[in-house]
Design an enzyme around this catalytic site. Structure first.
Site, PDB file in Angstrom:
ATOM      1  N   HIS A  17       0.842  -1.198   0.000  1.00 15.04           N
ATOM      2  CA  HIS A  17       0.000   0.000   0.000  1.00 15.04           C
ATOM      3  C   HIS A  17       0.873   1.242   0.000  1.00 15.04           C
ATOM      4  CE1 HIS A  17      -3.082   2.699   2.092  1.00 15.04           C
ATOM      5  NE2 HIS A  17      -3.649   2.334   0.965  1.00 15.04           N
ATOM      6  N   GLY A  21      -4.587   8.006  -0.052  1.00 13.98           N
ATOM      7  CA  GLY A  21      -4.753   8.985  -1.120  1.00 13.98           C
ATOM      8  C   GLY A  21      -3.848   8.812  -2.313  1.00 13.98           C
ATOM      9  N   LYS A  25      -2.331   1.774  -6.807  1.00  9.19           N
ATOM     10  CA  LYS A  25      -2.916   0.765  -5.927  1.00  9.19           C
ATOM     11  C   LYS A  25      -2.464  -0.633  -6.336  1.00  9.19           C
ATOM     12  CE  LYS A  25      -6.145   3.924  -4.542  1.00  9.19           C
ATOM     13  NZ  LYS A  25      -6.010   4.645  -3.284  1.00  9.19           N
ATOM     14  N   HIS A 135       9.240   4.340 -15.346  1.00  8.29           N
ATOM     15  CA  HIS A 135       9.832   5.667 -15.083  1.00  8.29           C
ATOM     16  C   HIS A 135      11.118   5.610 -14.256  1.00  8.29           C
ATOM     17  CE1 HIS A 135       6.447   7.668 -16.840  1.00  8.29           C
ATOM     18  NE2 HIS A 135       5.592   7.252 -15.927  1.00  8.29           N
ATOM     19  N   HIS A 172       1.697   7.613 -20.218  1.00  8.22           N
ATOM     20  CA  HIS A 172       2.908   8.381 -19.912  1.00  8.22           C
ATOM     21  C   HIS A 172       4.087   7.857 -20.728  1.00  8.22           C
ATOM     22  CE1 HIS A 172       0.329   8.762 -16.284  1.00  8.22           C
ATOM     23  NE2 HIS A 172       0.708  10.020 -16.377  1.00  8.22           N
ATOM     24  N   ASP A 259      -3.571   3.178 -18.099  1.00  4.91           N
ATOM     25  CA  ASP A 259      -4.018   4.560 -17.884  1.00  4.91           C
ATOM     26  C   ASP A 259      -4.305   5.273 -19.205  1.00  4.91           C
ATOM     27  OD1 ASP A 259      -1.348   4.541 -18.541  1.00  4.91           O
ATOM     28  OD2 ASP A 259      -0.667   5.665 -16.790  1.00  4.91           O
ATOM     29  N   ARG A 265      -8.253   7.737 -13.787  1.00  4.54           N
ATOM     30  CA  ARG A 265      -8.161   8.850 -12.826  1.00  4.54           C
ATOM     31  C   ARG A 265      -7.062   9.847 -13.172  1.00  4.54           C
ATOM     32  NH1 ARG A 265      -7.164   6.673  -7.136  1.00  4.54           N
ATOM     33  NH2 ARG A 265      -6.663   8.865  -6.773  1.00  4.54           N
TER      34      ARG A 265
END
EC number: 3.5.1.98
Length: 428
Positions: A17, A21, A25, A135, A172, A259, A265
């Protein structure tokens, strides 16, 4: 002819985890595996509980100082590491969380083992949805990524393969992989990504083409907001077809960041799960040994759907539109289907003219390539890994709760109004 597919899953990898916020995940991996299991797709693959990468494995790419820091730092002692936290870019986007090094070891070990199995012809396709953290840099963490399992996997593949093609469909830019192989023709990197308006990581312009021996062996496809299935396919298939034709890779690594789907998101593209999957199916169609990895993806329920669907394409097994019942069934409300409508109102800013201009520039660059560069014969170092196959025949007999446990953090899926999303102050 059906391919032999190896699938790597660590039952603990979904229990890490990043913190309250944080949009990344790891729990999405447990959801994905649960669907793979309940659809029965595991029956079509050789299932492995993966090897855990050592410090030595990680230092094949990363600096010893950085990996040593990752192994030693923890939430309880991080106050004593202020200088190192800054030096290694660990903090906001890349927080220190309990079990950080172990998490890196698990996802990296699976990619490394996948590469080794491809080298040894144990499988034609290797899948590690926990990997694809593109990345991470030699000396630092970046964009939720700490250890670059992709680079480490490719370095393993290069022991046996003269030319490795890396393809990245995350929204990305695959900057860490590009940077690692920027000066060589042994690896060709091709990244399709959102570029402009300070979108993270800010690299990936069309004119970044590689340097020295690697000049023109780096290919970037910079896209604008709202790209849809048709526009993406209009670019992806001809570009990849030409790249494979010119470069003639002996192995392909495909990073499948989810993504780039609509409704992500942190994303601003408009791909459907079918459209994303079509890219995977197209790459598979070349019948070249293939390492398939995960990556980004921050609307957890859609990431799990996407990677499950892509697993079904890789094993050539049609699966139902209705999701099978599982312990995570409520996550997929209200429709409980594999292909919900994920389109958004974001306008497609990629005009036909813009896409054709990109295509033309890319094809001109491809003409500069030295066709299929050759490699001198060299001695191959011994494989680092010895591993046991997990006999998964009893997977049906085990109760679902024995296969994976729920994460301890109650806010793993959604943190309410305080959750970070694309309007937040965390730059993604």
């Amino acid at each position: 002819m059906a391919k032999t597919v190896a699938y790597f899953y660590d039952p603990d990898v979904g229990n890490f985890h990043y913190g309250a916020g944080h949009p990344m995940k790891p729990h999405r991996l447990a959801l994905t595996h649960s669907l793979v299991l309940h659809y029965g797709l595991y029956k079509k693959m050789i299932v492995f509980k993966p090897y855990q990468a050592s410090q030595h494995d990680m230092c094949r790419f990363h600096s010893e100082d950085y990996i040593d820091f990752l192994q030693r730092v923890s939430p309880t002692n991080m106050q004593g590491f202020t200088k190192s936290l800054n030096a290694f870019n660990v903090g906001d986007d890349c927080p220190v969380f309990p079990g950080l090094f172990e998490f890196c070891s698990r996802y990296t070990g699976a990619s490394l083992q996948g590469a080794t199995q491809l080298n040894n012809k144990i499988c034609d396709i290797a899948i590690n949805w926990a990997g694809g953290l593109h990345h991470a840099k030699k000396f630092e963490a970046s964009g939720f990524c700490y250890v670059n399992d992709i680079v480490i996997g490719i370095l393993e593949l290069l022991k046996y393969h003269p030319r490795v093609l890396y393809i990245d469909i995350d929204i990305h830019h695959g900057d860490g992989v590009q940077e690692a192989f920027y000066l060589t023709d042994r690896v060709m990197t091709v990244s399709f990504h959102k570029y402009g308006n300070y979108f993270f990581p800010g690299t990936g312009d069309m004119y970044e083409v590689g340097a020295e021996s690697g000049r023109y062996y780096c290919l970037n496809v910079p896209l604008r907001d709202g790209i849809d299935d048709q526009s993406y396919k209009h670019l992806f298939q001809p570009v990849i077809s030409q790249v494979v034709d010119f470069y003639q890779p002996t192995c392909i690594v495909l990073q499948c960041g989810a993504d780039s789907l609509g409704c992500d998101r942190l994303g601003c593209f408009n791909l459907s799960i079918r459209g994303h999957g079509e890219c995977v199916e197209y790459v598979k169609s070349f019948n070249i040994p293939l390492l398939v990895l995960g990556g980004g993806g921050y609307t957890v329920r859609n990431v799990a759907r996407c990677w499950t669907y892509e697993t079904s394409l890789l094993v050539e097994e049609a699966i139902s539109e209705e999701l099978p019942y599982s312990e995570y069934f409520e996550y997929f409300a209200p429709d409980f289907t594999l292909h919900p409508d994920v389109s958004t109102r974001i306008e497609n800013q990629n005009s036909r003219q813009y896409l054709d201009q990109i295509r033309q520039t890319i094809f001109e660059n491809l003409k500069m390539l030295n066709h299929a560069p050759s490699v001198q014969i060299h001695d191959v170092p011994a494989d680092l890994l010895t591993y046991d196959r997990t006999d998964e025949a009893d997977a049906e007999e085990r109760g679902p709760e024995e296969n994976y446990s729920r994460p301890e953090a109650p806010n793993e899926f959604y943190d309410g109004d305080h959750d970070n999303d694309k309007e937040s102050d965390v730059e993604i």
